[in-house]
Design an enzyme around this catalytic site. Sequence first.
Site, mmCIF file in Angstrom:
data_model
loop_
_atom_site.group_PDB
_atom_site.id
_atom_site.type_symbol
_atom_site.label_atom_id
_atom_site.label_comp_id
_atom_site.label_asym_id
_atom_site.label_seq_id
_atom_site.Cartn_x
_atom_site.Cartn_y
_atom_site.Cartn_z
ATOM 1 C CB THR A 253 25.464 -64.185 -30.644
ATOM 2 O OG1 THR A 253 26.646 -64.997 -30.550
ATOM 3 C CG2 THR A 253 25.725 -63.002 -31.547
ATOM 4 C CB THR A 254 22.634 -67.423 -27.216
ATOM 5 O OG1 THR A 254 22.305 -66.322 -26.336
ATOM 6 C CG2 THR A 254 22.628 -68.692 -26.374
ATOM 7 C CG HIS A 255 24.903 -67.215 -32.323
ATOM 8 N ND1 HIS A 255 24.894 -66.170 -33.226
ATOM 9 C CD2 HIS A 255 23.607 -67.411 -31.976
ATOM 10 C CE1 HIS A 255 23.651 -65.751 -33.409
ATOM 11 N NE2 HIS A 255 22.859 -66.486 -32.658
ATOM 12 C CG ASN A 256 27.918 -70.170 -26.423
ATOM 13 O OD1 ASN A 256 26.738 -69.859 -26.427
ATOM 14 N ND2 ASN A 256 28.808 -69.558 -25.685
ATOM 15 C CD GLN B 222 28.233 -66.153 -34.718
ATOM 16 O OE1 GLN B 222 27.143 -65.984 -34.243
ATOM 17 N NE2 GLN B 222 28.433 -66.340 -36.014
#
Length: 586
Positions: A511-514, A345
């Site tokens: 973010t931890t939005h991989n 992101q």
Amino acid sequence: MARKLPPVDVVLVGFGWTAAILAQELTDEGLEVLALERGAWRDTPTDFPPTLAPDELRWYWRKEMFANNSRNTLTFRNNRGQVALPMRRWGSFLPGEGVGGAGVHWNGQTWRFLPSDFVAASHNTERYGPLPAGMTVQDYGVTYDELEPHFDRFDKLCGIGGKAGNIRGKIQAGGNPFEGQRSSEYPNPPMHMTFSQHQFERATRELGLSPFPGPSANMSQPYTNPLGCQLGPCSYCGFCEKYGCGNYSKASPQTTILPVLMTKPNFKLKTHNEVLRVKLDKSGRRATGVIHVDTQGNEYEQPADLVILCAYQLWNTHLMMLSGIGEIYNPATGEGLVGKNYCYQVMSSADVFYEDKYTNEFAGAGALGMCVDDFNGDNFDHAGLGFIGGGYIANWTTNARPIETHPTPEGTPNWGSAWKKAVKENFLKSTSVGAHGASMAYANNYLDLDPTYTDAYGRPLMRMTYDFTPNDLKMSAFLTERAKEIAERMGGREIKLNSRDGPYDTMPYQTTHNTGGTIMGSNPSNSVVNRYLQSWDVPNLFVMGAGVFPQNAGYNPTGTVAALTYWAADAIRTQYLRSPGPLVQA
């Protein structure tokens, strides 16, 4: 030689949100389900009592809740011309470990992707023409309308608080007018807003935008979910993101599912057991179970009729590669699919500093905020802008944790007495307007196996090749300008712009939005799993999580991950168990 254990109907690899949902659903179907989690057991009263949970040094800075990267990490490079090196310390993203996974330390911001997000390739091509060279965006193979009942289930499981903007096609005052239609209102009202959110709401309305309260898995009031699990009202302590909640006020597997699941005789959980690979039969077309290892190094073979990967996105992709399931993506030839379309992101922000107004950011919650969606997805005309996609813009008061948070105006030194003075003067009088941007898939952003480095078990580490793309940077510049306009209208003394420029850096937290790596799609030539998250190559293997996203939308992924999990669980229960085999014909 691995010791062979008695067989089970289903083995789940990892035990976070997706595994907890599937275990609840499949044990209800009468199946014998075993979950294997490489981390430790964690529950609310033992591990996150209020006297322990707000320990910033322990949980964030010493990383005690996150994956142990001294045993298994990944290597990183920005492009194929560089040599990838191991990530020795988590920074940009924080993979969870232990029971509950990242569902323990999330903020609770619970979004549904837009209807257009699920048809990003066909929708944008139809409206704007051919996609840019190198962009590998594609449709999910499932629509928002198909997923809506499953979004609704997760909302009710978690007691999400918010204000609906579209109920059965009718736009609702005070909600998000751009969202897909809902079958019902949120189960809880929005959280109590603070000074900063009121300023943001006023400013965005003056700009002609449509503000609405952020959807929150932090409880705005006491709530009992459909499983009978009770959650308490949020105390606004602000220790949500990167922390477990000691007040039973944040929805997590521990507070919404496990009190029921752990009492079932047909469910078992083994912690401190890491799965090394999925075991296949001689044909390579059927999974016979998994090979896992305990902390003493003892190897076990766990036979199972159905194998479901429920680990974090990165580890699911890694496990597929190590198990030889599917062909690893090669950007030079375009062949292979496992590891393709890795996305992340793109974040930016504008800080607002007040002279005589107190924002008191220390009193907050992970999903306490006001948002606008006017510049997300395809909610606005992109013609002539040079990019597709977008993001939401929001003012969150997630907590000014003292070690992590030092808001200072432009021109402040990075250390010394002047820096200390600026922190003291601005700590209680600042807030931020953030832009949370999407990530469109490109051929040169991908995951594969590293040729040099190995983990504690001698397996090749996964290698990440990733950098911000021209689409990312143009989109982020556009969103940052919109955030700046809002910030300037919020009545502060001054603002400080935090733009997102390349190249991507793994150290500052974003973010931890991989996402991506095990992408879903319409056929075996464009995807690793089908529309029900079933492997095209091994039909008794399913893959959960954000790895199935073909690209990342401008939202936090958890709500969509959960909806897809319920969608897959329903397909397993109503279709696969009646007739095991491919649910979609290639």
